[in-house]
Every structure is written in C-alpha cells, then in structure tokens.
Design a protein around this motif. Structure first.
Motif, PDB file in Angstrom:
ATOM      1  N   UNK A   1       0.826  -1.207   0.000  1.00 26.20           N
ATOM      2  CA  UNK A   1       0.000   0.000   0.000  1.00 26.20           C
ATOM      3  C   UNK A   1       0.861   1.258   0.000  1.00 26.20           C
ATOM      4  N   UNK A   2       1.908   1.229   0.772  1.00 23.48           N
ATOM      5  CA  UNK A   2       2.774   2.412   0.838  1.00 23.48           C
ATOM      6  C   UNK A   2       3.394   2.698  -0.530  1.00 23.48           C
ATOM      7  N   UNK A   3       3.827   1.646  -1.227  1.00 26.06           N
ATOM      8  CA  UNK A   3       4.410   1.845  -2.553  1.00 26.06           C
ATOM      9  C   UNK A   3       3.348   2.302  -3.551  1.00 26.06           C
ATOM     10  N   UNK A   4       2.146   1.745  -3.441  1.00 25.43           N
ATOM     11  CA  UNK A   4       1.069   2.177  -4.317  1.00 25.43           C
ATOM     12  C   UNK A   4       0.754   3.656  -4.108  1.00 25.43           C
ATOM     13  N   UNK A   5       0.796   4.096  -2.854  1.00 25.07           N
ATOM     14  CA  UNK A   5       0.520   5.498  -2.559  1.00 25.07           C
ATOM     15  C   UNK A   5       1.551   6.428  -3.178  1.00 25.07           C
ATOM     16  N   UNK A   6       2.720   5.891  -3.516  1.00 21.84           N
ATOM     17  CA  UNK A   6       3.752   6.680  -4.187  1.00 21.84           C
ATOM     18  C   UNK A   6       3.533   6.739  -5.695  1.00 21.84           C
ATOM     19  N   UNK A   7       2.485   6.058  -6.190  1.00 24.64           N
ATOM     20  CA  UNK A   7       2.147   6.171  -7.598  1.00 24.64           C
ATOM     21  C   UNK A   7       2.409   4.940  -8.442  1.00 24.64           C
ATOM     22  N   UNK A   8       2.238   3.742  -7.847  1.00 24.78           N
ATOM     23  CA  UNK A   8       2.523   2.507  -8.566  1.00 24.78           C
ATOM     24  C   UNK A   8       1.373   1.519  -8.415  1.00 24.78           C
ATOM     25  N   UNK A   9       1.229   0.655  -9.407  1.00 22.32           N
ATOM     26  CA  UNK A   9       0.274  -0.442  -9.356  1.00 22.32           C
ATOM     27  C   UNK A   9       1.043  -1.677  -8.907  1.00 22.32           C
ATOM     28  N   UNK A  10       0.835  -2.093  -7.666  1.00 23.56           N
ATOM     29  CA  UNK A  10       1.702  -3.073  -7.013  1.00 23.56           C
ATOM     30  C   UNK A  10       1.007  -4.424  -6.893  1.00 23.56           C
ATOM     31  N   UNK A  11       1.643  -5.438  -7.429  1.00 23.94           N
ATOM     32  CA  UNK A  11       1.168  -6.805  -7.327  1.00 23.94           C
ATOM     33  C   UNK A  11       2.074  -7.545  -6.347  1.00 23.94           C
ATOM     34  N   UNK A  12       1.604  -7.727  -5.126  1.00 20.30           N
ATOM     35  CA  UNK A  12       2.380  -8.458  -4.118  1.00 20.30           C
ATOM     36  C   UNK A  12       1.938  -9.907  -4.168  1.00 20.30           C
ATOM     37  N   UNK A  13       2.825 -10.785  -4.561  1.00 23.57           N
ATOM     38  CA  UNK A  13       2.446 -12.151  -4.915  1.00 23.57           C
ATOM     39  C   UNK A  13       2.567 -13.108  -3.734  1.00 23.57           C
ATOM     40  N   UNK A  14       1.823 -14.186  -3.818  1.00 20.27           N
ATOM     41  CA  UNK A  14       1.991 -15.316  -2.908  1.00 20.27           C
ATOM     42  C   UNK A  14       2.884 -16.313  -3.611  1.00 20.27           C
ATOM     43  N   UNK A  15       4.162 -16.273  -3.299  1.00 19.27           N
ATOM     44  CA  UNK A  15       5.102 -17.150  -4.000  1.00 19.27           C
ATOM     45  C   UNK A  15       4.867 -18.622  -3.683  1.00 19.27           C
ATOM     46  N   UNK A  16       4.082 -18.903  -2.638  1.00 19.14           N
ATOM     47  CA  UNK A  16       3.820 -20.275  -2.217  1.00 19.14           C
ATOM     48  C   UNK A  16       2.468 -20.788  -2.701  1.00 19.14           C
ATOM     49  N   UNK A  17       1.907 -20.193  -3.738  1.00 18.87           N
ATOM     50  CA  UNK A  17       0.552 -20.563  -4.153  1.00 18.87           C
ATOM     51  C   UNK A  17       0.424 -22.031  -4.508  1.00 18.87           C
ATOM     52  N   UNK A  18       1.492 -22.688  -4.912  1.00 16.77           N
ATOM     53  CA  UNK A  18       1.433 -24.112  -5.248  1.00 16.77           C
ATOM     54  C   UNK A  18       1.032 -24.951  -4.045  1.00 16.77           C
ATOM     55  N   UNK A  19       1.277 -24.422  -2.854  1.00 16.70           N
ATOM     56  CA  UNK A  19       0.986 -25.151  -1.619  1.00 16.70           C
ATOM     57  C   UNK A  19      -0.262 -24.667  -0.904  1.00 16.70           C
ATOM     58  N   UNK A  20      -0.809 -23.528  -1.338  1.00 18.44           N
ATOM     59  CA  UNK A  20      -2.018 -23.023  -0.708  1.00 18.44           C
ATOM     60  C   UNK A  20      -2.099 -21.515  -0.793  1.00 18.44           C
ATOM     61  N   UNK A  21      -3.278 -20.966  -0.524  1.00 18.30           N
ATOM     62  CA  UNK A  21      -3.467 -19.520  -0.600  1.00 18.30           C
ATOM     63  C   UNK A  21      -2.806 -18.798   0.562  1.00 18.30           C
ATOM     64  N   UNK A  22      -2.534 -17.524   0.355  1.00 21.73           N
ATOM     65  CA  UNK A  22      -1.972 -16.687   1.419  1.00 21.73           C
ATOM     66  C   UNK A  22      -3.061 -16.334   2.428  1.00 21.73           C
ATOM     67  N   UNK A  23      -2.652 -16.091   3.683  1.00 19.44           N
ATOM     68  CA  UNK A  23      -1.290 -16.181   4.191  1.00 19.44           C
ATOM     69  C   UNK A  23      -0.940 -17.599   4.636  1.00 19.44           C
ATOM     70  N   UNK A  24       0.243 -18.059   4.269  1.00 19.76           N
ATOM     71  CA  UNK A  24       0.707 -19.331   4.817  1.00 19.76           C
ATOM     72  C   UNK A  24       1.247 -19.118   6.226  1.00 19.76           C
ATOM     73  N   UNK A  25       1.585 -17.864   6.543  1.00 18.62           N
ATOM     74  CA  UNK A  25       2.008 -17.473   7.883  1.00 18.62           C
ATOM     75  C   UNK A  25       1.468 -16.091   8.179  1.00 18.62           C
TER      76      UNK A  25
END
Length: 295
Positions: free
Chosen positions: A100-124
């Motif tokens: 959100x902080x980076x988006x507020x600076x003027x960007x469209x930010x895709x924060x990924x779940x790199x562990x999606x093969x094992x399940x949806x976020x949050x894994x922790x």
C-alpha cells in the motif's frame, strides 16, 4: 541468509501486540506507521477503495496453477506496474502494508503469494511464525518448489497480469522489488520479460551469487533493467566478495546498478522482522523510489 536474523524488536512501554500474533511491539508500531504513510488502514476489505487507493485479492493463471496475489494501486489513472516478491514468510499483512505504501507513491503493485502451489496466502501470519521450528518445517518444502524455472514461469504470468490491467500504464516499464528470498527473484523477473521489466530492487536479497550456472548474477546480461542491490551488513560479513561479483557482472552486462552495504542486518526493511531498522529502511526506500522513478 533468510534463515538467520539477529536482534529482538522493541517498542514503547505500554504498547502490547495483538495476542497470538507473534509480532513484537516494535513490529506493530512499524506496521501502523507504514499504514499511515500509505493513507490506508491496514484492515480494509478486499476489493475496497479507501482514500486514494484501490485494492483487491486477485487470481492469476500460471503454467503451474492459479496464483493468488494482493493488487493495490491509485484509485485513478494508470501507473507503472510493480511485481513485489515477499520474504520467506510470504504474503501477509505486513507485506500488504508495504505494498500500500508503494502504491501510494504512484505505482500499481502486485504483491504475490510465492507459495501458491501449496495453498493460498497467508501461509504465515507474521515473520515470528516462520522463526519457530514448526514454521521452518512448514516452509521448507514450499521453498524447495521455487526453482529458478518455476520463478521464471511465474514472473512471466505476473508481468502479463499487470500488462492486462487498466490501472497499469503499458507505455512505461515494469519494476520489481523483492525482500530476502525475493531479492534474486527480481533479477529472474527482469530476465524473464526483458522487454518490459526496466528496474529491479533487491532488499537484503539472499542467494544473488551462487556457484550454479543459473546464479542470478549471471542473468544480468539477459536483462534491460537498472538495479538496486541493498545488502545487509551481516550478509556482507558472511560473503564479503558477493558485492564485488555483482559489480563485475553488472559492469560486464552494461547494466546500471547501485550496490551498497547498509548499516543494518538481514531483514531490516520489513516491519515485522526482528531486525527492522526504520532509519536504514527509509534510506533503502528512498533509493528504491529513485530507481522506480525512472520507469
């Protein structure tokens, strides 16, 4: 270096973290401050528009399945896209606040779940959860699935998602940032889609230089990106020649690269890390904004 964090977080006396969260008082204070900077409360609903930002959870089809990710961007207009790779604890509330902080600076930010093969976020729920023996045992096989080839395939899908969304300005380059294990993934992202990825920031990245033939530093010549390599002082102490190897590789590839050892330990940029250092984190943040400002 993702497995080794030093120091314990502290916060003003009388401030208590939410029961069962695993976060230090300092971590909650930092997350709250970052949320304020982003202009959003940290708990707004998926798909909501609050203040000047719009956010939602999204699903992205990859060659290996369906990946979930957190997508946040200014509510109006089109902006440069950013693929954000979390640290070893994965996509969680602390990472959403950072996005959100980076988006507020003027960007469209895709924060990924790199562990999606094992399940949806949050894994922790927090970085503290990873630091337990149970947490490390849980992450181990998930981490092993993130081969160089898998990350490259995912990166192509993530950039494709950004380029297909109206909130992203396709006339400008895509950026990528990554923390801890996500640091080298930014280089792989730049190599996966060199025609689109124009900037990559590695914040206390681990494994940027290794002896294998697919070491991230060897990929720089396949990219068209500019780089920020912000290195933790304790990582540098363990591998003091890595920064020099990165410099030689960047120079040989004719890739602009800012390479600096920061006066902070591995994990210093992440609010729920015990190594969080707000002063050095802000300095790295400003350098990242300077890099992305050229997209």
């Amino acid at each position: 270096m993702c497995d080794e964090y030093e120091g314990q977080g502290t916060a003003p006396q009388g401030f208590e973290p939410q029961a069962g969260s695993g976060l230090t008082r300092r971590g909650f204070t930092a997350i709250g401050a970052a949320a304020a900077l982003s202009g959003c409360a940290s708990g707004i609903a998926s798909g909501a528009t609050t203040g000047d930002l719009s956010e939602r959870m999204v699903e992205i089809t990859t060659t290996d399945g369906v990946a979930d990710a957190f997508f946040v961007h200014p509510a109006k207009g089109a902006h440069p896209g950013i693929v954000m790779w979390p640290d070893i604890a994965g996509l969680r509330e602390a990472k959403k606040v950072m996005a959100r902080r980076l988006a507020a600076a003027g960007y469209a930010v895709l924060c990924v779940n790199q562990y999606y093969r094992n399940g949806p976020a949050p894994v922790m729920q927090s970085f503290a959860e990873y630091r337990t023996p149970e947490g490390q045992a849980k992450i181990g096989p998930m981490r092993a699935a993130l081969t160089a080839e898998a990350v490259t395939r995912d990166a192509v899908a993530y950039v494709g998602f950004l380029d297909g969304d109206q909130a992203v300005d396709k006339a400008r380059g895509v950026g990528s940032n990554g923390y801890c294990m996500g640091g080298p993934f930014t280089v792989r992202t730049a190599a996966a889609v060199p025609a689109r990825v124009a900037a990559a920031a590695s914040l206390h990245g681990a494994g940027l230089v290794d002896p294998g033939p697919d070491s991230p530093h060897l990929l720089l010549s396949r990219t068209k990106a500019s780089y920020l390599f912000a290195i933790a002082r304790n990582d540098d102490a363990k591998a003091p020649t890595d920064k020099d190897t990165l410099r030689r590789a960047a120079d040989a590839a004719k890739r602009p690269a800012e390479i600096e050892v920061y006066n902070a330990d591995h994990g210093w940029c992440v609010p729920d890390s015990p190594a969080y250092d707000p002063v050095e984190a802000d300095r790295a943040w400003q350098r990242m904004l300077a890099l992305f400002g050229k997209l």
